[in-house]
Structures are given as C-alpha cells and as structure tokens.
Design a protein around this motif. Sequence first.
Motif, PDB file in Angstrom:
ATOM      1  N   LEU A  66      -2.318   3.581   4.214  1.00 43.06           N
ATOM      2  CA  LEU A  66      -3.303   2.519   4.077  1.00 43.06           C
ATOM      3  C   LEU A  66      -3.323   2.118   2.364  1.00 43.06           C
ATOM      4  O   LEU A  66      -3.490   1.270   2.055  1.00 43.06           O
ATOM      5  CB  LEU A  66      -4.804   2.948   4.078  1.00 43.06           C
ATOM      6  CG  LEU A  66      -5.189   3.105   5.696  1.00 43.06           C
ATOM      7  CD1 LEU A  66      -6.771   3.694   5.548  1.00 43.06           C
ATOM      8  CD2 LEU A  66      -5.078   1.666   6.449  1.00 43.06           C
ATOM      9  N   GLY A  67      -2.516   2.910   1.937  1.00 40.96           N
ATOM     10  CA  GLY A  67      -2.095   2.488   0.377  1.00 40.96           C
ATOM     11  C   GLY A  67      -0.625   2.037   0.305  1.00 40.96           C
ATOM     12  O   GLY A  67      -0.349   1.687  -1.080  1.00 40.96           O
ATOM     13  N   PHE A  68       0.160   1.721   1.197  1.00 44.34           N
ATOM     14  CA  PHE A  68       1.328   1.292   1.045  1.00 44.34           C
ATOM     15  C   PHE A  68       1.635   0.021   1.153  1.00 44.34           C
ATOM     16  O   PHE A  68       0.801  -0.745   1.758  1.00 44.34           O
ATOM     17  CB  PHE A  68       2.131   1.862   2.190  1.00 44.34           C
ATOM     18  CG  PHE A  68       2.688   3.522   2.218  1.00 44.34           C
ATOM     19  CD1 PHE A  68       2.436   3.965   0.830  1.00 44.34           C
ATOM     20  CD2 PHE A  68       3.227   4.170   3.322  1.00 44.34           C
ATOM     21  CE1 PHE A  68       2.667   5.413   0.930  1.00 44.34           C
ATOM     22  CE2 PHE A  68       3.411   5.462   3.129  1.00 44.34           C
ATOM     23  CZ  PHE A  68       3.108   6.154   1.775  1.00 44.34           C
ATOM     24  N   LYS A  69       2.317  -0.670   0.325  1.00 47.50           N
ATOM     25  CA  LYS A  69       2.729  -2.094   0.519  1.00 47.50           C
ATOM     26  C   LYS A  69       3.710  -2.374   1.544  1.00 47.50           C
ATOM     27  O   LYS A  69       4.726  -1.706   1.920  1.00 47.50           O
ATOM     28  CB  LYS A  69       3.525  -2.426  -0.784  1.00 47.50           C
ATOM     29  CG  LYS A  69       2.475  -2.175  -2.070  1.00 47.50           C
ATOM     30  CD  LYS A  69       1.321  -3.093  -1.998  1.00 47.50           C
ATOM     31  CE  LYS A  69       0.529  -2.736  -3.486  1.00 47.50           C
ATOM     32  NZ  LYS A  69      -0.648  -3.523  -3.373  1.00 47.50           N
ATOM     33  N   LEU A  70       3.358  -3.392   2.279  1.00 43.83           N
ATOM     34  CA  LEU A  70       4.078  -3.902   3.470  1.00 43.83           C
ATOM     35  C   LEU A  70       5.607  -3.925   3.266  1.00 43.83           C
ATOM     36  O   LEU A  70       6.642  -3.756   3.912  1.00 43.83           O
ATOM     37  CB  LEU A  70       3.387  -5.090   4.240  1.00 43.83           C
ATOM     38  CG  LEU A  70       2.173  -4.806   4.684  1.00 43.83           C
ATOM     39  CD1 LEU A  70       1.556  -6.008   5.475  1.00 43.83           C
ATOM     40  CD2 LEU A  70       1.677  -3.518   5.374  1.00 43.83           C
ATOM     41  N   GLU A  71       5.969  -4.673   2.193  1.00 42.50           N
ATOM     42  CA  GLU A  71       7.295  -5.176   1.866  1.00 42.50           C
ATOM     43  C   GLU A  71       8.192  -3.862   1.226  1.00 42.50           C
ATOM     44  O   GLU A  71       9.483  -3.937   0.864  1.00 42.50           O
ATOM     45  CB  GLU A  71       7.259  -6.253   0.950  1.00 42.50           C
ATOM     46  CG  GLU A  71       6.764  -6.108  -0.454  1.00 42.50           C
ATOM     47  CD  GLU A  71       5.276  -6.088  -0.744  1.00 42.50           C
ATOM     48  OE1 GLU A  71       4.633  -5.912  -1.721  1.00 42.50           O
ATOM     49  OE2 GLU A  71       4.547  -6.453   0.398  1.00 42.50           O
ATOM     50  N   GLY A  72       7.349  -2.966   1.254  1.00 45.87           N
ATOM     51  CA  GLY A  72       8.130  -1.417   0.465  1.00 45.87           C
ATOM     52  C   GLY A  72       8.746  -0.499   1.385  1.00 45.87           C
ATOM     53  O   GLY A  72       9.556  -0.871   2.257  1.00 45.87           O
ATOM     54  N   THR A  73       8.283   0.640   1.374  1.00 38.10           N
ATOM     55  CA  THR A  73       9.198   1.720   1.892  1.00 38.10           C
ATOM     56  C   THR A  73       8.965   1.648   3.385  1.00 38.10           C
ATOM     57  O   THR A  73       9.653   1.820   4.303  1.00 38.10           O
ATOM     58  CB  THR A  73       8.562   3.115   1.466  1.00 38.10           C
ATOM     59  OG1 THR A  73       8.543   3.172   0.128  1.00 38.10           O
ATOM     60  CG2 THR A  73       9.217   4.181   1.975  1.00 38.10           C
ATOM     61  N   MET A  74       7.789   1.081   3.796  1.00 34.73           N
ATOM     62  CA  MET A  74       7.624   1.133   5.311  1.00 34.73           C
ATOM     63  C   MET A  74       8.662   0.082   6.386  1.00 34.73           C
ATOM     64  O   MET A  74       9.136   0.751   7.111  1.00 34.73           O
ATOM     65  CB  MET A  74       6.161   0.866   5.718  1.00 34.73           C
ATOM     66  CG  MET A  74       4.878   1.812   5.245  1.00 34.73           C
ATOM     67  SD  MET A  74       3.390   1.336   6.237  1.00 34.73           S
ATOM     68  CE  MET A  74       2.902  -0.167   5.387  1.00 34.73           C
ATOM     69  N   SER A  75       8.744  -0.992   5.508  1.00 37.52           N
ATOM     70  CA  SER A  75       9.626  -1.994   6.167  1.00 37.52           C
ATOM     71  C   SER A  75      11.211  -1.409   6.155  1.00 37.52           C
ATOM     72  O   SER A  75      11.798  -1.323   7.092  1.00 37.52           O
ATOM     73  CB  SER A  75       9.474  -3.229   5.595  1.00 37.52           C
ATOM     74  OG  SER A  75       8.228  -3.740   5.677  1.00 37.52           O
ATOM     75  N   THR A  76      11.319  -0.873   5.075  1.00 36.66           N
ATOM     76  CA  THR A  76      12.805  -0.422   4.783  1.00 36.66           C
ATOM     77  C   THR A  76      13.263   0.667   5.296  1.00 36.66           C
ATOM     78  O   THR A  76      14.204   0.788   6.207  1.00 36.66           O
ATOM     79  CB  THR A  76      13.191  -0.105   3.429  1.00 36.66           C
ATOM     80  OG1 THR A  76      12.320   0.750   2.881  1.00 36.66           O
ATOM     81  CG2 THR A  76      13.154  -1.528   2.619  1.00 36.66           C
TER      82      THR A  76
END
Length: 493
Positions: free
Chosen positions: A195-205
């Motif tokens: 819940l603290g991650f940015k969408l355009e960051g680690t999750m997407s890559t």
Amino acid sequence: MTSLLLLRRAKPIKIFTHFTQYSFPQPYQVTLKNPIILSFSTQTSKFPEYEMPSVTWGVIQGRKERLVSRVIICDYLKTLGILSDELQNVELPSTVEVMRERVEFLQKLGFTIDDINHYPLMLACSVRKNMIPVLGYLEKIGISRSKLGEFIKNYPQVLHASVVVELAPVVKFLRGLDVEKQDLGYVLLKYPELLGFKLEGTMSTSVAYLVSIGVRPRDIGPMVTQYPYFLGMRVGSMIKPLVDYLLSLGLPKTILARMLEKRVYILGYDLEETVKPNVECLLSFGIRREVLASIIAQYPQILGLPLKAKLSSQQYFFNLKLKIDPQGFAQVIEKMPQIVTLHQHVIMKPIEFLLGRTVPSEDVAKMVVKFPQLVALRVELMKNSYYFFKSEMGRPLKELVEFPEYFSYSLESRIKPRYQRLKSKGIRCSLNWFLNCSDQRFEERLQGDYIETESIGPKFCMGGKLELPGSEIVSDEEDESEDEVLHRRTVSL
C-alpha cells in the motif's frame, strides 16, 4: 475611506465562543479566554462511509500557548510510559483530551504501550481524519475487523495515507493484475507494504520484466496471490540476476517462465548466499552439470534448501541402508531430486517390502537407482501389484528387477486389462513392451503381425527444442524476433 468601504462590504464571519462537547481533564486543564472555534463542513465525496465529520474543532493558539500545550501533552504521554522523543517535530493536538482519545482508540485495536513505542508517530494521526477512514477502507477491501490491529502493527505507516490518493490506486492496480477481489485482503495481510508503493515504480517494472521473459499475463494475478513480495523486488538488482543465472545453467526461457508461474517464490531465494552455493553443492556430490537444468525444472525448491546438510545425510543413509554408493546416489538425485527431502522412514517402507519378498539387497539397490520413484510408492498398492505378478502372471523376479516401473502402473486400469488381452492372444512379451505405451499404441501393437523392438520416443534436451523422431525441430515463434515477442507480450499485458 477605501478601507472603511471594504470593511462594510466584507462578509461577516461566524464565530462560536462556546464549547461543551469535550471537557479538559485535571490536572491538564488549559484555561484560555474566549477560545475561537472554527466551523466548516466538507463536501460530499463519492465514498460516503469515509466522509469527514461535519464539524471539526480545534483551538487557535499563539506560539506560547502551543509550547505550553505540547509540554503538557508530552508529560501526559510519559505518565503512560510512551516515549515522545520522535514527536518533537510533528504536529500534536492542542489538548490532552484529544491525545487521550487517540491512545484509547489504538488500545481498542489491540495495541499495547510497547506497540505504540515501536512507532509513536501514529499518535500524530487524527482519529477522525486518518484512522477511521483508513480502517474503514481496509475492512471494505477484505481485511476482517479482527485482523485490523495486526495489520496496523505490521504496517503502521498506512495510518498516514490518503484513501483516495494513495490506497485506492494501489488496490485498483492489483485488481488490474487479475488479483481476485476476495484475495485482496489475504494479499495485503501477507505484504502490507504494497500500500506504500508507487504505481509507476517497482511494481510496474517487475511485472513488465516477468512478462518479457515469457510469463503469461493471465498468471500474474495468481502469482501475486501466492507470493506478493516479488512486486517489491527491483528488477536490476534482484530479479534479473537470478533469471540470467538460471538461464546460464541451460534452463530454457519457456520452462523458466512456467516455473515462475507455479512457484514464483523462488524469486525470493538469495542468489549469492543460497542459489549459487546450492548449485556448487550439487556438482560436488557428483551431479553432472548438463542435468542441472533438468533437476531445477523438476524440483525448483532445491535452490533454496540447506542442501549440503540434506545431501550429506541422505547419501550416508543410502550407502548404509541400501548399499548404494555415491555414484549411484548421484544418479538417483538426477532422476528424482525430491528424494533430498524425503523422510528416511518413508524410503524404508518399500525397501523393506521388497527385501521381505526375497528380492536380494543388490537387486533392490539396482531397482532404486534405475527407478528412484520406487521409494515413494505406497506399500499397499505395491503388494497388490506384486501378488498379481506372482500368482496370475507367474513371471520370475528378474523381470521386476529389470523393469521396476511396473509398480508405478495402476493394477486395475492398466496391468490387468492389458495382460488379459495379451493372454487371450497368446502373446508373450516383456513388461516394458505392454505397459510403457499409450492405449492407442498398445492396440496398434496387438494388431501387428510381429513384436516390434522398443523404439526411442520423443526427447527433450534441456536448453534446446523438442525433437521428434523422424521430423524436424519443432519451434514456435520462429518467425518473430526476440524484440517483437517482447513488444507483443508487453502490449498484451
């Protein structure tokens, strides 16, 4: 004149000079003359259950009064055993009553004083503005009320988050990955930091990279449900080095993608501390380098085990009880790597059954090396197959030693029906000839005028293409370049 005209046109401000909802407890009561209470109401949002209260109160204080209030509140927290050092640079409420309300609210969630001291910044969160909206949203997306306290203890930073701006977009992203709605709570309880991650960051890559190596987009959702931690792994420092290393061992990219779809948790194995030492350990026990990929494909968990201790224990056991030398043990591991974690009392049951049927120990060792799956079979089924072999078929034990796979076939659905067909036609053949083939192939053999020699079936060389006897190499996507395949898969995601 201009100033007087402006004052006359200005809209009058509504000021409340009374307050009766909360009373200040002794001895922390603060006496202020004519406190000004501001009143405002928020607009109706599209999430009615998370609307702000229609009246929010607070006391407008000067710098001196704020310092006095802070000292009083910190003294109050110290009487409870709460450390206030980390609260020096954050905004605190103006009264002890509000702080008491926050402490009691957290205690109702199951927090102890030690829990609060672990992250005292949660006391800077308003019950009405922060805690209640966040907890209500978490319950709405599937986290049961009984587990909300545990969730907040594991990730107290969520209390600072905005439901609309920060939490809802992450949940929407997870749903877009095909995570089932009923699984959202389970996923977030396992890995609340999502819940603290940015969408355009680690999750997407991380998702984009896995799709680029062949993971099917429709399997990303189940992978997240099984092991959500890979969404927080950096591609360059964690995922890609492990993938590149496994590919260098001869594991085909397609097979690796299927492995990750079913057992994505292998991405959590440390490459330098666990995976590479385990591969070297296999080699040191006599495993051939060319079969490493096959072993990993059969049993990916072997990469994360305390392998040296387990291999040493099993090798000693096989040598002592089964009279299988280290070279034979290496062959057993190559054919059935799962035997590394198989309990020794389970292994001995089939062995004792064979020894009790007058099968020499040397022949039992040969059978295990040729067909290691033998040690994982149920003795009850082996008994039935053995009695049929001796009483109905009347064949010598030598045939069982040569073809121990006999015990792996179903007695009722394969052995009995096929043997009856052979008996009715007066055909005498080896166990391998009439058992180790499909039903269609068996019928073709029965219709033939001669007993054909056993031919080699399809082969799959780890790291290469599927080769069928008498045909060319089968290749999919042969007309597409690697870049085109990557682009197509990324677009499909």
